[in-house]
Write a protein that holds these residues in place. Structure first.
Motif, PDB file in Angstrom:
ATOM      1  N   PRO A  90       5.910  13.219   7.831  1.00 14.36           N
ATOM      2  CA  PRO A  90       6.563  12.842   6.461  1.00 14.36           C
ATOM      3  C   PRO A  90       6.376  11.237   6.064  1.00 14.36           C
ATOM      4  O   PRO A  90       6.674  11.250   5.287  1.00 14.36           O
ATOM      5  CB  PRO A  90       8.031  12.546   7.871  1.00 14.36           C
ATOM      6  N   PHE A  91       4.528  10.928   6.114  1.00  8.67           N
ATOM      7  CA  PHE A  91       4.223  10.157   5.806  1.00  8.67           C
ATOM      8  C   PHE A  91       3.623   9.995   5.116  1.00  8.67           C
ATOM      9  O   PHE A  91       2.263  10.867   5.462  1.00  8.67           O
ATOM     10  CB  PHE A  91       4.085   8.776   7.241  1.00  8.67           C
ATOM     11  N   LEU A  92       2.821   9.388   4.149  1.00  8.04           N
ATOM     12  CA  LEU A  92       1.305   9.772   3.299  1.00  8.04           C
ATOM     13  C   LEU A  92       0.808   9.446   4.116  1.00  8.04           C
ATOM     14  O   LEU A  92       1.109   7.972   4.688  1.00  8.04           O
ATOM     15  CB  LEU A  92       1.821   9.017   2.068  1.00  8.04           C
ATOM     16  N   ASP A  93      -0.211   9.476   3.769  1.00  6.53           N
ATOM     17  CA  ASP A  93      -2.025   8.920   4.253  1.00  6.53           C
ATOM     18  C   ASP A  93      -2.089   7.930   4.351  1.00  6.53           C
ATOM     19  O   ASP A  93      -2.445   7.906   3.318  1.00  6.53           O
ATOM     20  CB  ASP A  93      -3.070   9.763   5.140  1.00  6.53           C
ATOM     21  N   PRO A  94      -2.109   6.488   5.086  1.00  7.84           N
ATOM     22  CA  PRO A  94      -2.892   5.359   3.980  1.00  7.84           C
ATOM     23  C   PRO A  94      -4.123   5.330   3.870  1.00  7.84           C
ATOM     24  O   PRO A  94      -4.635   4.241   2.961  1.00  7.84           O
ATOM     25  CB  PRO A  94      -2.599   3.689   5.192  1.00  7.84           C
ATOM     26  N   LEU A  95      -5.266   6.146   3.959  1.00  8.47           N
ATOM     27  CA  LEU A  95      -6.400   6.326   3.713  1.00  8.47           C
ATOM     28  C   LEU A  95      -6.837   6.956   3.161  1.00  8.47           C
ATOM     29  O   LEU A  95      -7.824   6.284   2.196  1.00  8.47           O
ATOM     30  CB  LEU A  95      -7.812   6.397   5.407  1.00  8.47           C
ATOM     31  N   LEU A  96      -5.769   7.293   2.575  1.00  9.73           N
ATOM     32  CA  LEU A  96      -6.242   8.869   1.244  1.00  9.73           C
ATOM     33  C   LEU A  96      -5.596   9.201   0.463  1.00  9.73           C
ATOM     34  O   LEU A  96      -4.055   8.709   0.740  1.00  9.73           O
ATOM     35  CB  LEU A  96      -6.646  10.090   2.545  1.00  9.73           C
ATOM     36  N   ASP A  97      -5.595   8.767  -1.034  1.00  6.65           N
ATOM     37  CA  ASP A  97      -4.442   9.169  -1.468  1.00  6.65           C
ATOM     38  C   ASP A  97      -4.233  10.852  -1.857  1.00  6.65           C
ATOM     39  O   ASP A  97      -4.615  11.455  -1.329  1.00  6.65           O
ATOM     40  CB  ASP A  97      -5.277   8.934  -2.737  1.00  6.65           C
ATOM     41  N   PRO A  98      -2.332  10.540  -1.802  1.00  2.00           N
ATOM     42  CA  PRO A  98      -1.990  11.996  -2.009  1.00  2.00           C
ATOM     43  C   PRO A  98      -2.872  12.987  -2.037  1.00  2.00           C
ATOM     44  O   PRO A  98      -2.776  14.295  -1.607  1.00  2.00           O
ATOM     45  CB  PRO A  98      -0.812  11.966  -2.188  1.00  2.00           C
ATOM     46  N   LYS A  99      -3.753  13.641  -3.556  1.00  2.00           N
ATOM     47  CA  LYS A  99      -3.779  14.290  -3.420  1.00  2.00           C
ATOM     48  C   LYS A  99      -5.602  14.870  -3.424  1.00  2.00           C
ATOM     49  O   LYS A  99      -5.700  15.796  -2.534  1.00  2.00           O
ATOM     50  CB  LYS A  99      -4.947  14.050  -5.519  1.00  2.00           C
ATOM     51  N   LEU A 143       0.688  -0.887  -0.146  1.00  2.02           N
ATOM     52  CA  LEU A 143      -0.271  -0.232  -0.044  1.00  2.02           C
ATOM     53  C   LEU A 143       0.860   1.604   0.143  1.00  2.02           C
ATOM     54  O   LEU A 143       0.636   2.462  -0.476  1.00  2.02           O
ATOM     55  CB  LEU A 143      -0.630   0.063   1.307  1.00  2.02           C
ATOM     56  N   ARG A 144       1.848   1.388   0.846  1.00  2.00           N
ATOM     57  CA  ARG A 144       2.800   2.409   0.866  1.00  2.00           C
ATOM     58  C   ARG A 144       3.504   2.294  -1.038  1.00  2.00           C
ATOM     59  O   ARG A 144       3.195   3.537  -0.827  1.00  2.00           O
ATOM     60  CB  ARG A 144       4.032   2.148   2.032  1.00  2.00           C
ATOM     61  N   GLU A 145       3.605   1.200  -1.332  1.00  2.00           N
ATOM     62  CA  GLU A 145       4.318   2.173  -2.845  1.00  2.00           C
ATOM     63  C   GLU A 145       3.059   2.508  -3.765  1.00  2.00           C
ATOM     64  O   GLU A 145       3.759   3.088  -4.115  1.00  2.00           O
ATOM     65  CB  GLU A 145       4.575   0.580  -3.644  1.00  2.00           C
ATOM     66  N   HIS A 146       2.445   2.310  -3.719  1.00  2.00           N
ATOM     67  CA  HIS A 146       1.085   2.529  -3.921  1.00  2.00           C
ATOM     68  C   HIS A 146       1.191   4.130  -3.829  1.00  2.00           C
ATOM     69  O   HIS A 146       0.679   4.991  -5.023  1.00  2.00           O
ATOM     70  CB  HIS A 146      -0.628   1.662  -3.775  1.00  2.00           C
ATOM     71  N   ARG A 147       0.731   4.067  -2.669  1.00  2.00           N
ATOM     72  CA  ARG A 147       0.426   5.532  -2.508  1.00  2.00           C
ATOM     73  C   ARG A 147       1.410   6.846  -3.047  1.00  2.00           C
ATOM     74  O   ARG A 147       1.861   7.962  -3.751  1.00  2.00           O
ATOM     75  CB  ARG A 147       0.554   6.143  -1.026  1.00  2.00           C
ATOM     76  N   LEU A 148       2.931   5.911  -2.661  1.00  2.00           N
ATOM     77  CA  LEU A 148       4.418   6.947  -3.115  1.00  2.00           C
ATOM     78  C   LEU A 148       4.361   6.847  -4.918  1.00  2.00           C
ATOM     79  O   LEU A 148       4.595   7.667  -5.094  1.00  2.00           O
ATOM     80  CB  LEU A 148       5.414   5.935  -2.944  1.00  2.00           C
ATOM     81  N   TYR A 149       3.544   6.163  -5.792  1.00  2.00           N
ATOM     82  CA  TYR A 149       3.545   6.073  -6.704  1.00  2.00           C
ATOM     83  C   TYR A 149       2.171   6.985  -7.730  1.00  2.00           C
ATOM     84  O   TYR A 149       2.108   7.704  -8.625  1.00  2.00           O
ATOM     85  CB  TYR A 149       2.902   4.924  -7.779  1.00  2.00           C
TER      86      TYR A 149
END
Lengths: 434, 248
Positions: free
Chosen positions: A299-308, A271-277
């Motif tokens: 410093p970390f992406l939210d696993p529940l929401l996409d970055p946008k 999932l982390r890989e996916h959010r980074l992409y």
């Protein structure tokens, strides 16, 4: 050793290399066999859902290096094999003729010395290009430490080259790949970049000047083997795009294959890989800056929401956006509107005013976009509020409860702990081929 | 007034000739369909249209001039779709394209225009997929043979791609559902009826390569990341019948 046995060993060793796309390269069949379509082409999909478009093999998995995260490290007791250049060339053309693959992805362990290895790769490419007259796609790894003239000659035969950045930071490299350093890793990248620039300039002057790495270069790094934060990774990625003009930066979720005490022993952080992409896409196609996506405090992406979505939620003062009048750049920033649908909106609103039904037809994902847009001044639902808590809970409402309540979910993305991912997160993994 | 049905010889040129007839004589047929697939209805008159190359060419050129090459391409792709309303959708789209010209794309909210876009996308998508999923077998004598069963009639879209790619190799792509075959030698190709096609036997090393491919296919998968749902989503089962890696 039988050819099929060699193929098993050397494909097995190459499977952790991510790059698979042949997109970005265009060539008509100027020789005997082979061409490349700019859109790329997936020929099959393996059981992990990743596309197979290239014959992805190592030339050999003998290696003098001992990188702790790597399957082929010299201290690992695994079966070893090596192709001969002719054997590999023949196998590849046999596959290509039957439309099994779109091109060749050739990497290698370091056997004897970097120069010796590079020479073997060069010989293979010469047979494929000159003897078989292959005009299709070839991706070759720049062997770190090989002589620059060898790299140059490889680059003239290949469409794309890549040098792996391996790990996101200097400290991680020191910890897990003691024979490599940031300098050593960046050197081939720099060299390829200079080569590409020089070749482009020559081509504007002389039409038939040799083309050096015409499809550009890419790189990859391993995610989740060390404690590096997403912010650091995204910053590094942005730097690589801006400074070295890379075509792609690939992320590869660390699959536990090492036994070193510094390595985590858990399922790959898919999932982390996916959010980074997703964040990578924002950098490349949506005009975002790394600082807008993440910062030192978060410093970390939210696993529940996409970055946008995450960015939009933190900048609610810019929303809602009126679809019928907003500029293109702003449409691109709305969650649920992609590059294609933004372009379609620009076109379609010349013909008539758009309502939500029309947006749906144009390919807008209203499930997300509804909270951030108005059509002719109207919200999609009358109950909508421009309020952080309201939108957050609505957006995450469709996520199954077991993922929300599972406390280990969150620790996954904290720097030092490595928890096992629940199985279904893997299904969120998309393919990033084109 | 009678319901008019136009029939043509199931080629694209024939279809364009029918469109030419309709536009020129200012008639609005309720249906345009290939001969032999006519469904008669009450109070209808059937009118067979002969294929005239000049008429078809005229429609092509007029459409290109009025609304650009893309619209001709869209009409063609829509025509190739296997959807029941494909031919009428293509016809209606041509009428709109002639009316609105270059700004046809701005009328996506029009259901008929949208339908053409939808069908075009489906056909294009399948052709793109088939460029990857098609599998050739090398036959005795060196000819390559590829069977396929696509949903839409995409054979003509695949031929130029493979004709360029396999310039030096003669090959045949066989559409088993429509009994058509695309035959190519030295880069030039044609499409022909294939109901009496005899397939030669496999070349000596063909089985070896099939096994090698299967070996590679199994080795490249990362078991820790197994995700069959994603695999099926990307490579639907309907395409697997003729794929080497799923036959062994």
């Amino acid at each position: 050793m039988e050819l099929s046995e060699k193929l098993t060993i050397l494909a097995d060793s190459a499977k952790y290399d991510v790059s698979c796309s042949s997109s970005g390269a265009t060539s008509k069949n100027y020789a005997i066999i082979g061409n490349t379509a700019p859109s790329g082409c997936c020929h099959s999909f393996s059981e992990d859902g990743r596309c197979i478009s290239l014959l992805k093999v190592l030339f050999t998995n003998y290696c003098i290096n001992d990188c702790k995260y790597c399957h082929c490290r010299s201290s690992n007791d695994i079966p070893r094999a090596a192709f001969t250049p002719r054997e590999l060339a023949e196998l590849f053309i046999g596959f290509y003729k039957r439309n099994y693959v779109e091109g060749l992805f050739l990497s290698s362990g370091i056997v004897k010395s970097p120069d010796y290895t590079a020479e073997l790769l060069l010989e293979t490419l010469i047979i494929i290009r000159k003897e078989y007259g292959f005009a299709g796609y070839i991706h070759v790894k720049a062997i770190p430490g090989a002589d620059s003239r060898l790299i140059y000659r490889l680059g003239l035969l290949a469409d794309r080259m890549s040098a792996n950045i391996e790990l996101p930071s200097e400290e991680s490299l020191r910890l897990l790949a003691p024979q490599k350093s940031r300098e050593k890793v960046l050197m081939p990248i720099k060299q390829i970049q200079t080569g590409i620039q020089a070749s482009r300039e020559e081509l504007t002057l002389y039409k038939h000047a040799p083309k050096f790495v015409p499809a550009g270069q890419s790189t990859q790094m391993i995610v989740g083997a060390t404690a590096d934060s997403d912010y650091k990774i995204i910053r590094l990625t942005e730097g690589l795009y801006n400074k070295y003009n890379l075509k792609r930066v690939y992320f590869s979720a660390y699959v536990p294959i090492g036994t070193h005490p510094a390595l985590p022993k858990t399922a790959p952080p898919l999932l982390r890989e996916h959010r980074l992409y997703q964040a990578d896409w924002l950098l490349r196609f949506y005009g975002f800056k790394a600082e807008e996506i993440l910062n030192e405090d978060k410093p970390f992406l939210d696993p529940l929401l996409d970055p946008k979505c995450n960015w939009a939620m933190n900048n609610l003062q810019l929303f809602p956006v009126e679809v019928n009048t907003a500029p293109y750049e702003m449409l691109l920033r709305v969650p649920g509107i992609g590059v294609k649908s933004a372009r379609r909106i620009m076109m379609a609103r010349r013909g008539s005013r758009l309502d939500f039904e029309a947006l749906k037809r144009l390919g807008v994902v209203l499930k997300r976009a509804a909270y951030f847009i108005t059509c002719s001044g109207k919200y999609m639902y009358s109950a909508l509020k421009m309020d952080y808590g309201f939108i957050y809970s609505s957006l995450t409402a469709s996520i199954p409860p077991e993922r929300l309540e599972n406390p280990t979910q969150f620790s996954l993305f904290a720097p030092s702990s490595h928890t096992v991912l629940p199985e279904r997160c893997g299904q969120l993994q998309l393919s990033h081929t084109r | 007034m009678d319901n008019l049905i136009l029939t043509f010889d199931s080629t694209f040129d024939g279809f364009l000739s029918a469109v030419h007839h309709a536009v020129k004589n200012r008639v609005r047929p309720v249906c345009i369909c290939p001969q032999g697939e006519v469904q008669t209805m009450i109070n209808c008159s059937i009118m067979p249209i002969d294929t005239h190359m000049q008429n078809a060419e005229l429609v092509r050129r007029t459409l290109c001039d009025a609304a650009g090459y893309d619209s001709l391409k869209r009409a063609y792709y829509t025509y190739l779709s296997s959807a029941e309303d494909a031919i009428m959708a293509s016809y209606t789209y041509i009428l709109y394209a002639l009316k609105y010209g270059k700004s046809t794309a701005n009328y996506m909210s029009n259901a008929d225009i949208y339908r053409a876009y939808q069908l075009e996308k489906k056909v294009m998508y399948e052709a793109d997929r088939m460029k990857g999923f098609l599998r050739f077998a090398v036959m005795e004598g060196g000819v390559e043979y590829a069977p396929m069963e696509p949903e839409n009639d995409i054979l003509a879209l695949l031929m130029p791609h493979f004709a360029d790619r396999l310039k030096s190799v003669p090959f045949v792509i066989h559409d088993l559902l429509r009994q058509k075959a695309g035959v190519c030698s030295r880069g030039s190709w044609f499409i022909t009826d294939a109901s009496d096609l005899t397939v030669p036997s496999l070349a000596a090393d063909e089985v070896t390569y099939r096994k090698l491919w299967k070996t590679f296919y199994d080795a490249i998968c990362i078991r820790e990341r197994t995700n069959l749902k994603l695999q099926t989503q990307m490579m639907p089962k309907k395409y697997r019948k003729h794929m080497t890696e799923h036959q062994l």
